[in-house]
Enzyme design. Structure first.
Site, mmCIF file in Angstrom:
data_model
loop_
_atom_site.group_PDB
_atom_site.id
_atom_site.type_symbol
_atom_site.label_atom_id
_atom_site.label_comp_id
_atom_site.label_asym_id
_atom_site.label_seq_id
_atom_site.Cartn_x
_atom_site.Cartn_y
_atom_site.Cartn_z
ATOM 1 N N GLN A 1 0.847 -1.193 0.000
ATOM 2 C CA GLN A 1 0.000 0.000 0.000
ATOM 3 C C GLN A 1 0.886 1.248 0.000
ATOM 4 O OE1 GLN A 1 -2.633 0.608 3.366
ATOM 5 N NE2 GLN A 1 -4.090 1.778 2.146
ATOM 6 N N ASP B 1 2.061 8.530 -1.111
ATOM 7 C CA ASP B 1 2.954 8.389 0.056
ATOM 8 C C ASP B 1 3.227 9.730 0.718
ATOM 9 O OD1 ASP B 1 3.261 5.704 -0.345
ATOM 10 O OD2 ASP B 1 5.154 5.893 -1.445
ATOM 11 N N HIS C 1 -9.768 -3.377 9.839
ATOM 12 C CA HIS C 1 -9.647 -3.309 8.374
ATOM 13 C C HIS C 1 -10.166 -4.576 7.692
ATOM 14 C CE1 HIS C 1 -7.761 0.422 7.205
ATOM 15 N NE2 HIS C 1 -6.725 0.278 8.001
ATOM 16 N N ARG D 1 9.764 3.449 11.954
ATOM 17 C CA ARG D 1 8.331 3.749 11.814
ATOM 18 C C ARG D 1 8.149 5.247 11.633
ATOM 19 N NH1 ARG D 1 3.806 2.785 16.535
ATOM 20 N NH2 ARG D 1 2.055 3.612 15.351
ATOM 21 N N MET E 1 -0.067 -2.929 9.089
ATOM 22 C CA MET E 1 -0.625 -3.018 7.737
ATOM 23 C C MET E 1 -1.556 -4.223 7.707
ATOM 24 S SD MET E 1 -0.837 -1.822 4.723
ATOM 25 C CE MET E 1 -2.047 -2.577 3.628
ATOM 26 N N GLU E 2 -2.771 -3.960 7.226
ATOM 27 C CA GLU E 2 -3.871 -4.912 7.352
ATOM 28 C C GLU E 2 -3.842 -6.033 6.318
ATOM 29 O OE1 GLU E 2 -3.959 -1.698 6.431
ATOM 30 O OE2 GLU E 2 -5.536 -1.283 4.959
ATOM 31 N N TYR F 1 -8.177 9.466 8.573
ATOM 32 C CA TYR F 1 -8.372 8.656 9.784
ATOM 33 C C TYR F 1 -9.350 9.314 10.750
ATOM 34 C CZ TYR F 1 -4.201 5.941 8.477
ATOM 35 O OH TYR F 1 -3.313 5.147 7.830
ATOM 36 N N GLU G 1 -9.763 4.169 5.980
ATOM 37 C CA GLU G 1 -9.124 4.548 7.238
ATOM 38 C C GLU G 1 -10.082 5.223 8.225
ATOM 39 O OE1 GLU G 1 -6.439 3.279 8.000
ATOM 40 O OE2 GLU G 1 -5.555 2.728 6.078
ATOM 41 N N HIS H 1 -7.110 -1.720 15.227
ATOM 42 C CA HIS H 1 -7.182 -0.999 13.957
ATOM 43 C C HIS H 1 -6.953 -1.951 12.772
ATOM 44 C CE1 HIS H 1 -6.567 2.624 11.341
ATOM 45 N NE2 HIS H 1 -5.823 1.754 10.672
ATOM 46 N N GLU H 2 -5.879 -2.700 12.825
ATOM 47 C CA GLU H 2 -5.586 -3.582 11.682
ATOM 48 C C GLU H 2 -6.642 -4.675 11.550
ATOM 49 O OE1 GLU H 2 -3.687 -2.166 9.833
ATOM 50 O OE2 GLU H 2 -2.611 -0.897 11.255
HETATM 51 N N1 BES Z 1 -3.330 0.773 5.947
HETATM 52 C C1 BES Z 1 -2.643 1.569 6.879
HETATM 53 C C2 BES Z 1 -1.236 1.889 6.488
HETATM 54 C C3 BES Z 1 -1.114 2.636 5.181
HETATM 55 C C4 BES Z 1 -2.036 3.612 4.826
HETATM 56 C C5 BES Z 1 -0.058 2.369 4.354
HETATM 57 C C6 BES Z 1 -1.902 4.278 3.609
HETATM 58 C C7 BES Z 1 0.077 3.040 3.149
HETATM 59 C C8 BES Z 1 -0.845 3.993 2.773
HETATM 60 C C9 BES Z 1 -2.658 0.957 8.271
HETATM 61 O O1 BES Z 1 -3.839 0.297 8.568
HETATM 62 C C10 BES Z 1 -2.573 2.083 9.244
HETATM 63 O O2 BES Z 1 -3.442 2.897 9.216
HETATM 64 N N2 BES Z 1 -1.551 2.125 10.053
HETATM 65 C C11 BES Z 1 -1.413 3.127 11.065
HETATM 66 C C12 BES Z 1 -2.029 2.569 12.321
HETATM 67 C C13 BES Z 1 -2.609 3.530 13.253
HETATM 68 C C14 BES Z 1 -3.523 4.537 12.697
HETATM 69 C C15 BES Z 1 -3.285 2.778 14.396
HETATM 70 C C16 BES Z 1 0.053 3.402 11.243
HETATM 71 O O3 BES Z 1 0.855 2.705 10.621
HETATM 72 O O4 BES Z 1 0.425 4.291 11.979
HETATM 73 ZN ZN ZN Z 2 -5.410 1.761 8.701
#
Ligand code: BES
Ligand code: ZN
Length: 630
Positions: free
Chosen positions: A171, A403, A329, A585, A300-301, A411, A348, A325-326
C-alpha cells in the site's frame, strides 16, 4: 524504453492508446476569465494506475518466486488470468516499477510487449499485445534490489542476528514493484503462490498460512477471496508461530515471540467483539506478523496476517489499539475497499471509528474516552498545519504521490464524521447501518460517491429529521471540521490538566504530582499539551522526576524527544540518536527529523543520525525523511 517483438505499427498504436492517465489528467479547459483550469475529476477513476481494467480485468495470479537474499531480488514468474470486459480489447496494460521483464508468453509462445518509460512515482506501464483467443499469460521477471515495496534486511538488522529478513509493503502503489499487475484498488484478484527461500527460513503471506508447515524452503499459499493488489504481502525470515486463540496467533522471530503473544493476547476477544457488532469475519484465520523495527508503519492490514511494528510491544498492552485498527480493516478496507486513493478515508476513517468501538468493547469506557481525545488532538494539529485542500476527506490526489500526502485527515476526520452520524441516529441504528453496509458491498471496491448514494438510500431516508445532505457534503468535500462536530472528552484527563497547569504555574513541583496511577494515555496527554517553550530547568525537573528520557514506551519517548528537540534539551540527545537509528516507523521518526531540521544545529544532528540509520531504513522511511537532512 524497452521494446520486444512488437511491430513498429502496433507499437505506435499502443503508445498512442496507452497511459490515458496523463492525457486525461492534464486535460485543460479554459474558464470564463480565460485562465486554464484543471478538468473535472472523474469519479471512481484511478489516477494512480496505468492499467485498463475497464477493457480487460485481471482476476487471478499464480506466483512462483525465488527469494534471493544475496542479490536482493525476487525472481520467477507470474501467471496472469484475465477476463475481457470489452470483447475487442487488444492490449492488456499492467503496472510495473523497476521490474526487469524477461518474457511474456502463453503456452511457451512469446507474446509481444513493450515497457514504456517510467513516470517518477507511478512506474512504467507494461503493454501486452494480446492474441485474441487467450485468457492467461505468463510473465517471467526479476525485481530491482531497490524495489520500493521490498525491504531486505541483513542478519544484523534482525532481532536474532543470525538470518536475513524480507518483507513487502504494497500500500498504496508499491505492489507493482514486486509483481507486474493491475495495481489499482478497484481490481480484485485471487492468488496462489509458491515461494522458494533458503531452507532455514519461513515464508508467510496474506493468504492461507499453515502454522505446521514443514520448513523445507518451499511454501505454498492460496488466497481464495478476491483482494486488491495493495493487500498482497510476503515476509520471509526466521519466524516462529505461537497460537493466541482459536483463530488467532502470532508469527515473530523467536526472541520476540512470547512477549508479542502476551502483549496481543486479547486479539481473539477483539475479533469476537468486532463480529458481534459488524457481522462475521470473512477471512478464516487472523494472525499477526511482528516485523523488525524498520517497518515503516505501525501496522498493515494484510488479509489473514496483519503486519505489525514491534514498537508497540510495550509490556502493558497500552498500544494495542493498533491491533484493533488492523483487525477492523478486515471489515473496512479488506471486505469493502476504497476504489481509488482519493477514497482512502472509506478505509481509514471507517477503520478508525471501528477501532474506537472495539477498544470500548474490550477495554471499557475510560480507555475509549482517552483514545478519542488523543485522536481528536492529532486531528486538530493537522487541521492547524495543513493547507485547506489537504483537509478534504475526498482529497484530489491527481498528479500527487499518495505516500507524500499522508495525514490524520482520512483517519480521524473520517471517524469523527461517522461518530456524528452515530450520535444523530443513535448507536443501535448506526451499528445496523454499518453491518448492512459491510454486507452490501462485501468484496467490492467503492468510491466516495457510491458511499454517499448508499447513505442517501438508507440512513438519510430513515432519519431525514436528523441528517441532511448538505451536512454530509460539508464533511466530505470541505476543509476543516464542521462546526458542532462531536467533541471527545475524558474525565481521566482532568487530573492531568490540573497537574500540568499547577506545575506550569509553579505552584506544584514535579515531585509532588501524584502520577502513581497514571496510565500511558495520561502521560501522553500530559506531555502533548505542554506549551511549545519550556526552560532547561523545567525539562530537567520533569526528566529527573519521571525518567522520561529513559522511557521504554516508544510513544511516550516520542512525545518527550519532540519536546527535547523543540527546546534543545541536550541530556536527551543520546537517546534521541539511538531512537532514530533503531526505529524506522515514520509516525515516530518523521516529526523528530522535521523538528530537528528547523535549526542549523538540529539539522547537523539529524544528518548524523540519518546517515547512520539509512542503511537500515525502509525505502519509504528514506523517502519521507531525506528532505529534512539535505
Ligand atoms: N493501511 C494503513 C497503512 C497505510 C495507509 C499504508 C496508507 C500506506 C498507505 C494501516 O492500517 C494504518 O493505518 N496504520 C497506522 C495505524 C494507526 C492509525 C493505528 C500506522 O501505521 O500508523
Ligand atoms: Zn489503517
Amino acid at each position: 524504453m524497452r521494446c520486444k517483438l512488437l511491430s513498429t505499427a502496433v507499437l505506435a498504436m499502443v503508445l498512442l492508446n496507452a497511459c490515458s492517465r496523463p492525457a486525461t489528467t492534464e486535460q485543460q479547459s479554459v474558464d470564463t476569465e480565460g485562465s486554464k483550469v484543471q478538468a473535472a475529476m472523474q469519479e471512481g477513476k484511478d489516477y494512480h494506475s496505468f492499467a485498463n481494467p475497464d477493457e480487460i480485468k485481471v482476476t487471478h495470479l499464480v506466483l512462483d518466486l525465488t527469494v534471493d537474499f544475496s542479490q536482493k531480488v525476487l525472481s520467477g514468474k507470474v501467471e496472469v488470468e484475465f477476463e475481457r470486459v470489452k470483447e475487442n480489447a487488444r492490449h492488456l496494460i499492467l503496472d510495473t516499477r523497476e521490474l526487469d521483464i524477461h518474457s511474456v508468453s502463453n503456452n511457451g509462445q512469446a507474446i509481444p510487449f513493450v515497457l514504456k518509460a517510467a513516470d517518477s512515482f507511478l512506474g512504467a506501464p507494461l503493454i501486452i499485445d494480446l492474441p485474441p483467443e487467450i485468457d492467461k499469460l505468463t510473465i517471467a521477471y526479476t525485481t530491482s534490489p531497490k524495489a520500493s515495496g521490498l525491504q531486505w534486511l541483513s542478519p544484523a538488522q534482525t532481532a536474532g542476528k543470525q538470518q536475513p529478513f524480507l518483507f513487502t509493503q504494497a500500500q498504496a502503489i508499491h505492489a507493482r514493484s514486486f509483481i507486474p499487475l493491475q495495481d489499482s484498488p478497484q481490481v480484485r484478484v485471487t492468488y496462489e503462490a509458491t515461494i522458494r527461500t533458503p531452507q532455514a527460513l519461513l515464508a508467510v503471506m496474506s493468504a492461507s498460512n499453515d502454522p505446521q508447515t514443514a520448513r523445507d524452503g518451499v511454501y505454498e499459499f492460496s488466497m481464495p477471496q478476491p483482494i486488491p493488489a495493495y493487500l498482497i504481502a510476503l515476509a520471509v525470515g526466521d519466524l516462529q508461530f505461537k497460537a493466541m486463540g482459536e483463530r488467532t496467533g502470532v508469527y515473530a522471530e523467536p526472541a520476540l515471540l512470547d512477549a508479542a503473544a502476551a502483549e496481543f493476547e486479547d486479539t481473539e476477544s477483539m475479533l469476537i467483539a468486532t463480529e458481534k457488532m459488524y457481522g462475521p469475519y470473512r477471512w478464516d484465520r487472523y494472525d499477526l506478523l511482528i516485523l523488525p523495527p524498520s517497518f515503516p508503519f505501525g501496522g498493515m492490514e494484510n488479509p489473514r496476517l496483519s503486519f505489525i511494528t514491534p514498537t508497540v510491544i510495550a509490556g502493558d498492552k497500552s498500544l494495542v489499539s493498533l491491533i484493533a485498527h488492523e483487525l477492523a480493516h478486515s471489515w473496512s478496507g479488506n471486505t469493502v475497499t476504497n476504489a481509488t486513493w482519493r477514497d482512502l478515508w472509506l478505509n481509514e476513517g471507517f477503520t478508525t471509528y471501528l477501532t474506537y468501538r472495539i477498544m470500548q468493547e474490550v477495554y471499557g469506557d475510560e480507555r475509549f474516552a482517552m483514545e478519542s481525545v488523543l485522536g481528536q488532538q492529532d486531528l486538530q494539529a493537522d487541521i492547524d498545519s495543513l493547507p485547506d485542500n489537504d483537509e478534504i476527506l475526498a482529497i484530489d490526489l491527481r498528479g500527487r504521490d499518495p505516500d507524500v500526502v499522508f495525514s490524520n485527515i482520512p483517519y480521524e476526520k473520517g471517524a469523527l464524521f461517522l461518530k456524528e452520524l452515530e450520535q444523530k441516529v443513535g448507536r443501535a441504528n448506526f451499528d445496523a447501518f454499518l453491518l448492512n453496509y459491510f454486507e452490501h458491498f462485501a468484496f467490492k471496491s467503492i468510491s466516495t460517491e457510491e458511499f454517499i448514494a448508499y447513505l442517501e438510500q438508507t440512513l438519510l431516508k430513515e432519519h431525514a429529521d436528523s441528517l441532511s445532505k448538505a451536512r454530509i457534503q460539508q464533511w466530505i468535500f470541505e476543509p476543516g471540521i464542521p462546526e458542532g462536530a462531536p467533541v471527545a472528552e475524558s474525565d481521566a484527563f482532568t487530573v492531568v490538566d490540573d497537574a500540568r497547569n499547577a506545575w506550569l504555574a509553579g505552584t506544584l513541583p514535579a515531585a509532588q504530582i501524584d502520577s502513581s496511577e497514571w496510565v500511558v494515555h495520561q502521560w501522553l496527554y500530559f506531555l502533548n499539551n505542554m506549551p511549545d517553550e519550556l526552560s532547561q530547568e523545567q525539562l530537567a525537573e520533569l526528566d529527573g522526576e519521571f525518567m522520561l528520557t529513559m522511557s521504554k514506551n516508544n510513544e511516550i519517548a516520542h512525545s518527550w524527544l519532540l519536546m527535547a528537540v523543540n527546546n534543545w534539551y541536550q541530556p536527551a540527545f543520546t537517546r534521541l540518536h539511538e531512537y532514530l537509528v533503531a526505529i524506522g516507523r515514520n509516525k515516530l521518526v518523521k516529526p523528530l527529523y522535521k523538528a530537528l531540521s528547523q535549526t542549523p544545529e538540529g539539522k547537523t544532528f539529524a544528518q548524523k543520525a540519518f546517515a547512520e540509520a539509512k542503511p537500515g531504513y525502509h525505502p519509504l522511511t528514506v523517502k519521507a525523511n531525506e528532505g529534512f537532512v539535505q
